[in-house]
Scaffold this motif. Structure first.
Motif, PDB file in Angstrom:
ATOM      1  N   PHE A 163       0.808  -1.218   0.000  1.00 13.00           N
ATOM      2  CA  PHE A 163       0.000   0.000   0.000  1.00 13.00           C
ATOM      3  C   PHE A 163       0.844   1.272   0.000  1.00 13.00           C
ATOM      4  O   PHE A 163       0.300   2.380   0.032  1.00 13.00           O
ATOM      5  CB  PHE A 163      -0.937   0.001   1.213  1.00 13.00           C
ATOM      6  N   ASN A 164       2.187   1.133   0.012  1.00  9.70           N
ATOM      7  CA  ASN A 164       3.109   2.277  -0.171  1.00  9.70           C
ATOM      8  C   ASN A 164       2.943   3.367   0.877  1.00  9.70           C
ATOM      9  O   ASN A 164       2.962   4.558   0.568  1.00  9.70           O
ATOM     10  CB  ASN A 164       2.934   2.882  -1.571  1.00  9.70           C
ATOM     11  N   MET A 165       2.795   2.985   2.157  1.00  7.54           N
ATOM     12  CA  MET A 165       2.553   3.950   3.229  1.00  7.54           C
ATOM     13  C   MET A 165       3.573   3.780   4.357  1.00  7.54           C
ATOM     14  O   MET A 165       3.226   3.728   5.532  1.00  7.54           O
ATOM     15  CB  MET A 165       1.129   3.785   3.774  1.00  7.54           C
ATOM     16  N   THR A 166       4.857   3.738   4.027  1.00  2.00           N
ATOM     17  CA  THR A 166       5.877   3.417   5.035  1.00  2.00           C
ATOM     18  C   THR A 166       5.845   4.363   6.236  1.00  2.00           C
ATOM     19  O   THR A 166       5.840   3.919   7.378  1.00  2.00           O
ATOM     20  CB  THR A 166       7.281   3.424   4.413  1.00  2.00           C
ATOM     21  N   GLY A 167       5.858   5.674   6.005  1.00  6.93           N
ATOM     22  CA  GLY A 167       5.958   6.627   7.103  1.00  6.93           C
ATOM     23  C   GLY A 167       4.664   6.847   7.864  1.00  6.93           C
ATOM     24  O   GLY A 167       4.661   7.554   8.878  1.00  6.93           O
ATOM     25  N   TRP A 168       3.591   6.247   7.436  1.00  3.02           N
ATOM     26  CA  TRP A 168       2.304   6.425   8.106  1.00  3.02           C
ATOM     27  C   TRP A 168       2.198   5.540   9.352  1.00  3.02           C
ATOM     28  O   TRP A 168       1.340   5.778  10.187  1.00  3.02           O
ATOM     29  CB  TRP A 168       1.163   6.080   7.146  1.00  3.02           C
ATOM     30  N   ARG A 169       3.060   4.545   9.457  1.00  2.00           N
ATOM     31  CA  ARG A 169       3.125   3.625  10.592  1.00  2.00           C
ATOM     32  C   ARG A 169       1.764   3.012  10.904  1.00  2.00           C
ATOM     33  O   ARG A 169       1.134   3.285  11.923  1.00  2.00           O
ATOM     34  CB  ARG A 169       3.713   4.309  11.842  1.00  2.00           C
ATOM     35  N   LEU A 170       1.345   2.149   9.988  1.00  2.00           N
ATOM     36  CA  LEU A 170       0.036   1.518  10.101  1.00  2.00           C
ATOM     37  C   LEU A 170       0.141   0.060   9.669  1.00  2.00           C
ATOM     38  O   LEU A 170       0.698  -0.246   8.611  1.00  2.00           O
ATOM     39  CB  LEU A 170      -0.979   2.253   9.223  1.00  2.00           C
ATOM     40  N   GLY A 171      -0.347  -0.828  10.506  1.00  2.00           N
ATOM     41  CA  GLY A 171      -0.340  -2.249  10.184  1.00  2.00           C
ATOM     42  C   GLY A 171      -1.486  -2.945  10.875  1.00  2.00           C
ATOM     43  O   GLY A 171      -2.374  -2.303  11.445  1.00  2.00           O
ATOM     44  N   TRP A 172      -1.467  -4.278  10.832  1.00  2.00           N
ATOM     45  CA  TRP A 172      -2.512  -5.017  11.542  1.00  2.00           C
ATOM     46  C   TRP A 172      -2.029  -6.400  11.935  1.00  2.00           C
ATOM     47  O   TRP A 172      -1.020  -6.910  11.445  1.00  2.00           O
ATOM     48  CB  TRP A 172      -3.807  -5.081  10.742  1.00  2.00           C
ATOM     49  N   LEU A 173      -2.791  -6.977  12.843  1.00  2.90           N
ATOM     50  CA  LEU A 173      -2.504  -8.274  13.439  1.00  2.90           C
ATOM     51  C   LEU A 173      -3.796  -9.063  13.401  1.00  2.90           C
ATOM     52  O   LEU A 173      -4.848  -8.546  13.787  1.00  2.90           O
ATOM     53  CB  LEU A 173      -2.055  -8.009  14.881  1.00  2.90           C
ATOM     54  N   VAL A 174      -3.744 -10.299  12.905  1.00  5.80           N
ATOM     55  CA  VAL A 174      -4.915 -11.180  12.942  1.00  5.80           C
ATOM     56  C   VAL A 174      -4.649 -12.263  13.971  1.00  5.80           C
ATOM     57  O   VAL A 174      -3.646 -12.981  13.899  1.00  5.80           O
ATOM     58  CB  VAL A 174      -5.215 -11.803  11.565  1.00  5.80           C
ATOM     59  N   LEU A 175      -5.546 -12.378  14.932  1.00  6.74           N
ATOM     60  CA  LEU A 175      -5.344 -13.227  16.100  1.00  6.74           C
ATOM     61  C   LEU A 175      -6.475 -14.234  16.267  1.00  6.74           C
ATOM     62  O   LEU A 175      -7.593 -13.997  15.803  1.00  6.74           O
ATOM     63  CB  LEU A 175      -5.308 -12.357  17.367  1.00  6.74           C
ATOM     64  N   PRO A 176      -6.215 -15.335  16.970  1.00  6.51           N
ATOM     65  CA  PRO A 176      -7.331 -16.148  17.447  1.00  6.51           C
ATOM     66  C   PRO A 176      -8.215 -15.303  18.366  1.00  6.51           C
ATOM     67  O   PRO A 176      -7.707 -14.437  19.091  1.00  6.51           O
ATOM     68  CB  PRO A 176      -6.634 -17.264  18.240  1.00  6.51           C
ATOM     69  N   GLU A 177      -9.503 -15.538  18.322  1.00  4.40           N
ATOM     70  CA  GLU A 177     -10.438 -14.707  19.088  1.00  4.40           C
ATOM     71  C   GLU A 177     -10.049 -14.583  20.562  1.00  4.40           C
ATOM     72  O   GLU A 177     -10.135 -13.510  21.157  1.00  4.40           O
ATOM     73  CB  GLU A 177     -11.856 -15.279  18.990  1.00  4.40           C
ATOM     74  N   GLN A 178      -9.587 -15.698  21.162  1.00  2.00           N
ATOM     75  CA  GLN A 178      -9.306 -15.668  22.595  1.00  2.00           C
ATOM     76  C   GLN A 178      -8.095 -14.809  22.951  1.00  2.00           C
ATOM     77  O   GLN A 178      -7.926 -14.403  24.108  1.00  2.00           O
ATOM     78  CB  GLN A 178      -9.117 -17.090  23.145  1.00  2.00           C
ATOM     79  N   LEU A 179      -7.238 -14.515  21.968  1.00  2.00           N
ATOM     80  CA  LEU A 179      -6.065 -13.686  22.228  1.00  2.00           C
ATOM     81  C   LEU A 179      -6.358 -12.193  22.107  1.00  2.00           C
ATOM     82  O   LEU A 179      -5.590 -11.379  22.606  1.00  2.00           O
ATOM     83  CB  LEU A 179      -4.934 -14.054  21.262  1.00  2.00           C
ATOM     84  N   VAL A 180      -7.428 -11.829  21.435  1.00  2.00           N
ATOM     85  CA  VAL A 180      -7.707 -10.417  21.165  1.00  2.00           C
ATOM     86  C   VAL A 180      -7.789  -9.586  22.445  1.00  2.00           C
ATOM     87  O   VAL A 180      -7.150  -8.526  22.541  1.00  2.00           O
ATOM     88  CB  VAL A 180      -8.974 -10.244  20.293  1.00  2.00           C
ATOM     89  N   PRO A 181      -8.542 -10.002  23.473  1.00  2.00           N
ATOM     90  CA  PRO A 181      -8.604  -9.167  24.690  1.00  2.00           C
ATOM     91  C   PRO A 181      -7.237  -8.979  25.353  1.00  2.00           C
ATOM     92  O   PRO A 181      -6.949  -7.916  25.909  1.00  2.00           O
ATOM     93  CB  PRO A 181      -9.565  -9.934  25.601  1.00  2.00           C
ATOM     94  N   GLN A 182      -6.398 -10.015  25.297  1.00  2.00           N
ATOM     95  CA  GLN A 182      -5.076  -9.906  25.918  1.00  2.00           C
ATOM     96  C   GLN A 182      -4.189  -8.924  25.151  1.00  2.00           C
ATOM     97  O   GLN A 182      -3.486  -8.094  25.748  1.00  2.00           O
ATOM     98  CB  GLN A 182      -4.416 -11.284  25.985  1.00  2.00           C
ATOM     99  N   VAL A 183      -4.212  -9.009  23.822  1.00  2.00           N
ATOM    100  CA  VAL A 183      -3.420  -8.089  23.011  1.00  2.00           C
ATOM    101  C   VAL A 183      -3.990  -6.673  23.086  1.00  2.00           C
ATOM    102  O   VAL A 183      -3.242  -5.688  23.104  1.00  2.00           O
ATOM    103  CB  VAL A 183      -3.335  -8.589  21.554  1.00  2.00           C
TER     104      VAL A 183
END
Length: 389
Positions: free
Chosen positions: A236-256
């Protein structure tokens, strides 16, 4: 009086890529023409619709903190992206927006790495990955991986090197520095092997959008327990925007989420609102055009490097890197890259950053620069090597 530094700093090595970049900047300050093929940053910038969305967000005053997991619109857009591109159902509730892929890896390691535990990863691999593990007092166990394994881990290697201290594996497909991917069936076998050991599998897919050969697939297709990292920086060519994502198992989401609230509060609100526009059809069409240009550059630079005398034992199938064996030309990759910079004005980086197995014999070439600059770099290197004979 100087403060006593934390002992964990001894496990964090300097980033040689950035050291060469500083040398190149100094030469440019002296008036030298330098062609940059070192840092992995696209020469393209954010799509017009993304920039327009950022401006609107600022004009509308949408600049406040967001939820630690990100704005709903962006999480939903990413969920739809997985459905459209990969045919996968990934609920938005499993997606956590982060301050770049680095923050995603940091959060994943904070949640999963115990002090003294091991995480398997290939040698060569992106240096920051092992440093994220070290930051939480774990140990990256680098497993030497050569051309026969496409510089990646295999199921057999995971089984061989798993120990009582091992907690999981951290993979990247396609990889930095090699530009190589793990075959879908091999990745499935790795995931099964890690499951048997009740470990975790983290797959860094920040270059997944820049896969050139074969049908696209995501490690998320291998089960809801696989953790995937992605980013807006590369495809997406947005290096300096500092934006990403993480896909987790549902049970890990509250901990993260709890960790994200404390460590980051949230990713940039402006970047998040802008990021939604990445998934507009006009933006995707532009990114696909740019992807085709990256592939054109790959198809030029790989044979050009071979003609120069480098060995390229594995043709990269993704990202914008070539991992080239320089032993036919020099016995030390670090010295060679410094000479090429000072004599030819071309920035390439040695294997020092990426692990000991290839530290002195390989260089990483980034073709994330204009085609014409690649041609000029090759011409300069032809002259450089011709003068050395």
């Amino acid at each position: 009086m100087n403060p006593v530094l934390a002992s964990r700093l001894a496990n964090i090595a300097p980033f040689h890529v950035m050291e060469l970049a500083k040398m190149a900047t100094e030469l440019e300050r002296q008036g030298r023409s330098i062609i940059h093929m070192g840092i992995g940053e696209p020469d393209f910038t954010a799509a017009p619709l993304v920039i327009e969305a950022a401006i609107r967000a600022m004009q509308d005053g949408r600049l406040q903190y967001t939820a630690a997991t990100g704005i709903p619109a962006l999480r939903e857009a990413i969920s739809e992206h997985y459905r459209r591109v990969y045919g996968l159902t990934v609920p938005a509730s499993r997606i956590v927006i982060t301050a770049g892929a680095s923050a995603a890896l940091l959060l994943a390691c904070a949640a999963l790495v115990e002090p003294g535990s091991e995480v398997l990863m290939p040698d060569p691999s992106y240096p920051c990955n092992r440093h994220f593990v070290a930051a939480f007092e774990g140990r990256a166990k680098l497993v030497p991986s050569g051309p026969a394994q496409r510089f990646q881990l295999s199921e057999a290697m995971v089984r061989e090197h798993w120990s009582p201290a091992t907690r999981g594996v951290l993979l990247a497909s396609p990889s930095n520095p090699t530009g190589t991917s793990i075959a879908h069936d091999e990745l499935a076998r790795i995931v099964d092997a890690v499951r048997e050991k009740q470990g975790f599998t983290i797959v860094d897919e920040i270059y997944q959008g820049l896969s050139y050969d074969g049908a696209p697939f995501s490690a998320l297709s291998l089960g809801d327990d696989v953790i995937v990292i992605n980013s807006f920086s590369k495809y997406f060519n947005m290096t300096g925007w500092r934006l990403g994502w993480l896909v987790l198992p549902e049970q890990l989401v509250p901990q993260v989420e709890k960790l994200a609230q404390n460590l980051f509060i949230c990713a940039s609100s402006v970047a998040q609102h802008a990021g939604v526009a990445c998934f507009e059809p006009a933006s995707i069409a532009l990114f696909e055009e740019r992807k085709a240009e990256f592939r054109r550059r790959r198809d030029y630079i790989v044979p050009a490097l071979r003609e120069l005398g480098f060995r390229v034992p594995v043709t990269p199938d993704g990202a914008f890197y070539v991992y080239a064996d320089c032993t036919p030309l020099a016995d030390d990759a670090d010295r060679l890259t410094r000479d090429m910079l000072s004599e030819a004005g071309v920035v390439l980086v040695p294997g020092l950053d990426f692990g000991p197995a290839t530290a002195h014999s390989y260089i990483r070439v980034s073709y994330a620069t204009a085609y014409e600059k690649l041609e000029e770099a090759v011409a300069r290197l032809h002259r450089y090597f011709g003068e050395r004979k």
